[in-house]
Design an enzyme around this catalytic site. Structure first.
Site, PDB file in Angstrom:
ATOM      1  N   SER A 237      11.498 -45.898   5.698  1.00  0.00           N
ATOM      2  CA  SER A 237      12.730 -46.587   6.119  1.00  0.00           C
ATOM      3  C   SER A 237      12.451 -48.006   6.592  1.00  0.00           C
ATOM      4  O   SER A 237      13.209 -48.947   6.269  1.00  0.00           O
ATOM      5  CB  SER A 237      13.456 -45.792   7.207  1.00  0.00           C
ATOM      6  N   HIS A 267      10.738 -37.598   4.567  1.00  0.00           N
ATOM      7  CA  HIS A 267      10.858 -38.565   5.679  1.00  0.00           C
ATOM      8  C   HIS A 267      11.866 -37.988   6.686  1.00  0.00           C
ATOM      9  O   HIS A 267      11.683 -36.879   7.172  1.00  0.00           O
ATOM     10  CB  HIS A 267      11.257 -39.919   5.081  1.00  0.00           C
TER      11      HIS A 267
HETATM   12  N1  NMX Z   1       3.218 -28.378   3.997  1.00  0.00           N
HETATM   13  C1  NMX Z   1       2.653 -28.109   2.788  1.00  0.00           C
HETATM   14  N2  NMX Z   1       1.901 -28.985   2.113  1.00  0.00           N
HETATM   15  C2  NMX Z   1       1.646 -30.163   2.702  1.00  0.00           C
HETATM   16  C3  NMX Z   1       2.144 -30.499   3.965  1.00  0.00           C
HETATM   17  C4  NMX Z   1       2.978 -29.550   4.611  1.00  0.00           C
HETATM   18  N3  NMX Z   1       3.534 -29.799   5.786  1.00  0.00           N
HETATM   19  N4  NMX Z   1       1.716 -31.742   4.287  1.00  0.00           N
HETATM   20  C5  NMX Z   1       0.973 -32.169   3.252  1.00  0.00           C
HETATM   21  N5  NMX Z   1       0.942 -31.223   2.285  1.00  0.00           N
HETATM   22  C6  NMX Z   1       0.294 -31.298   0.981  1.00  0.00           C
HETATM   23  C7  NMX Z   1       0.862 -32.447   0.169  1.00  0.00           C
HETATM   24  O1  NMX Z   1       2.091 -32.054  -0.435  1.00  0.00           O
HETATM   25  C8  NMX Z   1      -0.263 -32.715  -0.801  1.00  0.00           C
HETATM   26  O2  NMX Z   1      -0.230 -31.706  -1.786  1.00  0.00           O
HETATM   27  P1  NMX Z   1      -0.631 -32.016  -3.318  1.00  0.00           P
HETATM   28  O3  NMX Z   1      -2.037 -32.529  -3.272  1.00  0.00           O
HETATM   29  O4  NMX Z   1      -0.481 -30.693  -3.974  1.00  0.00           O
HETATM   30  O5  NMX Z   1       0.328 -33.037  -3.825  1.00  0.00           O
HETATM   31  C9  NMX Z   1      -1.508 -32.485   0.067  1.00  0.00           C
HETATM   32  O6  NMX Z   1      -1.077 -31.613   1.127  1.00  0.00           O
HETATM   33  C10 NMX Z   1      -2.101 -33.747   0.656  1.00  0.00           C
HETATM   34  O7  NMX Z   1      -1.085 -34.419   1.357  1.00  0.00           O
HETATM   35  P2  NMX Z   1      -1.438 -35.365   2.631  1.00  0.00           P
HETATM   36  O8  NMX Z   1      -2.307 -36.456   2.127  1.00  0.00           O
HETATM   37  O9  NMX Z   1      -1.934 -34.515   3.743  1.00  0.00           O
HETATM   38  O10 NMX Z   1       0.008 -35.863   3.054  1.00  0.00           O
HETATM   39  P3  NMX Z   1       0.864 -37.096   2.464  1.00  0.00           P
HETATM   40  O11 NMX Z   1       0.424 -38.327   3.173  1.00  0.00           O
HETATM   41  O12 NMX Z   1       0.859 -37.099   0.993  1.00  0.00           O
HETATM   42  O13 NMX Z   1       2.334 -36.683   2.938  1.00  0.00           O
HETATM   43  C11 NMX Z   1       4.003 -35.926   4.438  1.00  0.00           C
HETATM   44  C12 NMX Z   1       2.742 -36.785   4.275  1.00  0.00           C
HETATM   45  C13 NMX Z   1       4.602 -36.144   5.812  1.00  0.00           C
HETATM   46  C14 NMX Z   1       5.028 -36.337   3.384  1.00  0.00           C
HETATM   47  C15 NMX Z   1       3.599 -34.446   4.251  1.00  0.00           C
HETATM   48  O14 NMX Z   1       2.713 -34.072   5.271  1.00  0.00           O
HETATM   49  C16 NMX Z   1       4.769 -33.506   4.196  1.00  0.00           C
HETATM   50  O15 NMX Z   1       5.362 -33.312   3.121  1.00  0.00           O
HETATM   51  N6  NMX Z   1       5.176 -32.900   5.390  1.00  0.00           N
HETATM   52  C17 NMX Z   1       6.351 -32.055   5.434  1.00  0.00           C
HETATM   53  C18 NMX Z   1       7.607 -32.900   5.463  1.00  0.00           C
HETATM   54  C19 NMX Z   1       7.757 -33.598   6.796  1.00  0.00           C
HETATM   55  O16 NMX Z   1       7.635 -33.028   7.857  1.00  0.00           O
HETATM   56  N7  NMX Z   1       8.090 -34.902   6.748  1.00  0.00           N
HETATM   57  C20 NMX Z   1       8.410 -35.669   7.947  1.00  0.00           C
HETATM   58  C21 NMX Z   1       7.414 -36.788   8.253  1.00  0.00           C
HETATM   59  C22 NMX Z   1       7.828 -37.529   9.504  1.00  0.00           C
HETATM   60  N8  NMX Z   1       9.065 -38.298   9.300  1.00  0.00           N
HETATM   61  O17 NMX Z   1       9.994 -38.142  10.034  1.00  0.00           O
HETATM   62  O18 NMX Z   1       9.145 -39.078   8.351  1.00  0.00           O
HETATM   63  C1  MLT Z   2       8.472 -42.206  10.884  1.00  0.00           C
HETATM   64  O1  MLT Z   2       8.858 -42.101  12.055  1.00  0.00           O
HETATM   65  O2  MLT Z   2       8.817 -43.172  10.195  1.00  0.00           O
HETATM   66  C2  MLT Z   2       7.680 -41.094  10.282  1.00  0.00           C
HETATM   67  O3  MLT Z   2       6.831 -40.490  11.202  1.00  0.00           O
HETATM   68  C3  MLT Z   2       7.042 -41.413   8.972  1.00  0.00           C
HETATM   69  C4  MLT Z   2       5.921 -42.389   8.941  1.00  0.00           C
HETATM   70  O4  MLT Z   2       5.510 -42.963   9.937  1.00  0.00           O
HETATM   71  O5  MLT Z   2       5.399 -42.573   7.813  1.00  0.00           O
END
Ligand code: NMX
Ligand code: MLT
Length: 432
Positions: A237, A267
């Site tokens: 964002s 996100h």
């Molecule tokens: N549950 C299952 N799989 C996960 C999760 C999770 N919570 N977090 C990461 N992974 C997987 C990810 O999908 C990836 O899989 P693949 O190699 O098959 O594509 C692998 O683990 C490596 O990912 P990372 O490098 O650890 O994480 P990345 O930086 O790509 O993504 C998020 C970060 C936040 C998108 C990811 O942790 C996620 O999808 N979390 C769940 C959604 C969430 O809570 N988002 C909110 C973030 C905060 N916000 O408010 O923005």
């Molecule tokens: C945020 O507050 O924007 C989330 O934690 C996601 C991020 O920092 O990438």
């Protein structure tokens, strides 16, 4: 505005000299993998308002969340910081006095009247429109009021861009809670709208317009709108708002773009997903309060189904998000017993080893979204489809403060390079 310009203009001049002298120094190197993996770890942005440390979490202008809960001014009889204070801190780079916070609050209250056509626009949307889509459209409808867009059409000197962006940013933040509350009351309370009360602070007035008058909800709203405000510059964002703003799209256009990014489930929409996922767990297990073993089985099933466990993981953080901890603390301090919050605590015990066990998830710890919904549910704000709107209202504080800085520093249009697969292979000597 005078106080801000006295602070910012010398910094802008100093930055120009700094870039002239040191602009050719290297910041780092990056790999092909990083280019394909979301540019993680590549420093390509300058953001003043906050900085994220992977181990320690966010600091706003150097202050951690526990420090801010202590140091930022509070409402009379209030225990949580006023979001006006964090906006002042992010913009000015210094802690506000009570008077500074009052000035921001009064300025927003004076600017808060939303033009009728914004409500008319929202009234014409289909009933099943998602609240985040409505918020984005509401902000786009507010864009008719952009002072920057009008001034640019007339013709203004580059040096003065930031003044109009400042005006728009302040007005947008002032009007956002009214638009957001209108969406809530329209969708969930049969269009019974509540007029703003300009005597209340920004967060309390928002709670009031949503229909919640208790001290507890005011407290929660003040904390919520403070801790979601910013997370350095690279999150979707913030980065989107900055990127779109770099084309000199006005603050309304830029922020609506940022909101559309926040509406993604990886996100900001994750806060809605968390509650949806917990409710589904309760249904599948057939109990309001499942055991830790039952929760563990549900988490494993989520992973087996190729889904993410919402509220867990982060692109930068490698420890428990201090925004999660602040909300845990809020629960312990003010609520004490609630089944949904207890489930959140049990997931915190059970999920990290399971996520770590996959061997690929870089951060097995909870992020901000793992807790926020449970607190809202406790106070009767149960329409979880709406939760990301609250995140969006808060995020305006950080991204608007940053956008003002972008223009005062005279940052140019953002335009990174891109490469094809063939181009990459050629670079490392692999035959195409
Ligand atoms: N549950 C299952 N799989 C996960 C999760 C999770 N919570 N977090 C990461 N992974 C997987 C990810 O999908 C990836 O899989 P693949 O190699 O098959 O594509 C692998 O683990 C490596 O990912 P990372 O490098 O650890 O994480 P990345 O930086 O790509 O993504 C998020 C970060 C936040 C998108 C990811 O942790 C996620 O999808 N979390 C769940 C959604 C969430 O809570 N988002 C909110 C973030 C905060 N916000 O408010 O923005
Ligand atoms: C945020 O507050 O924007 C989330 O934690 C996601 C991020 O920092 O990438």
């Amino acid at each position: 505005m005078e106080k801000f310009s006295a602070k910012a203009l010398p910094i802008a001049a100093d930055l120009k000299a700094f870039i002239k002298e040191h602009g050719d120094k290297k910041l780092g190197e990056y790999t092909i993998a990083q280019t394909y993996q979301g540019m993680k770890g590549i420093v390509g942005l300058v953001t003043e308002t906050s900085k994220l440390d992977p181990e320690e979490g966010i600091r706003f202008r150097g202050y951690s969340i526990p420090e801010l809960r202590e140091k930022l001014p509070k409402a009379p009889k209030g225990f949580e910081p006023l979001p006006e204070g964090i906006f002042y801190l992010m913009l000015m780079g210094e802690l506000p006095t009570k008077e500074d916070v009052m000035n921001v609050s009064n300025s927003w209250a004076r600017r808060a009247i939303v033009p009728k056509h914004v409500f008319d626009t929202l009234d014409h949307l289909p009933k099943n429109t998602h609240p985040m889509t409505m918020l984005s459209i509401g902000v786009m409808a507010l864009q008719t009021e952009s002072e920057f867009a009008k001034a640019y059409q007339k013709g203004i000197n580059k040096k003065n861009y930031w003044e109009y962006v400042y005006e728009d940013a302040m007005t947008l933040i002032a009007r956002l809670p009214r638009v957001a509350a209108y969406i809530y009351r329209k969708k969930y309370h049969n269009d019974h709208h509540i007029e703003p009360n300009p005597k209340l602070d920004w967060a309390a007035n928002f709670a009031h317009m949503l229909g919640y008058e208790t001290l507890d909800v005011r407290r929660l709203m003040r904390l919520y709108l403070t801790i979601h405000a910013d997370h350095e510059g690279g999150n979707v964002s913030a980065h989107t708002t900055h990127l779109v703003g770099s084309a000199l799209s006005d603050p309304y256009l830029s922020f609506a773009a940022g909101l559309n990014g926040l509406a993604g489930p990886l996100h900001g929409l994750a806060n809605q997903e968390v509650i949806n996922w917990i409710i589904e767990m309760q249904k599948q297990i057939g109990k309001e309060l499942p055991t830790k073993d039952e929760i563990a089985t549900y988490i494993k099933k989520t992973l087996e189904d190729g889904k993410v466990v919402p509220g867990y993981g982060h692109a930068v953080l490698r420890k428990t998000d201090p925004r999660f901890s602040a909300q845990q603390d809020f629960y312990k301090r003010y609520i004490k017993q609630d089944n949904m919050c207890d489930i959140v605590a049990m997931i915190y015990e059970v999920a990290p080893p399971i996520l770590e066990g996959t061997g690929k998830i870089k951060n097995p710890w909870p992020n901000v979204d793992a807790h926020s919904g449970a607190l809202l549910m406790h106070y009767g704000i149960k329409e979880f489809e709406y939760y990301t709107v609250l995140f969006g209202v808060s995020r305006a504080l950080g991204v608007m403060a940053s956008l003002i800085w972008d223009r005062v520093l005279g940052l140019p249009i953002e335009r990174p390079g891109s490469i094809t697969i063939a181009g990459l292979k050629k670079k490392v000597g692999v035959a195409v």
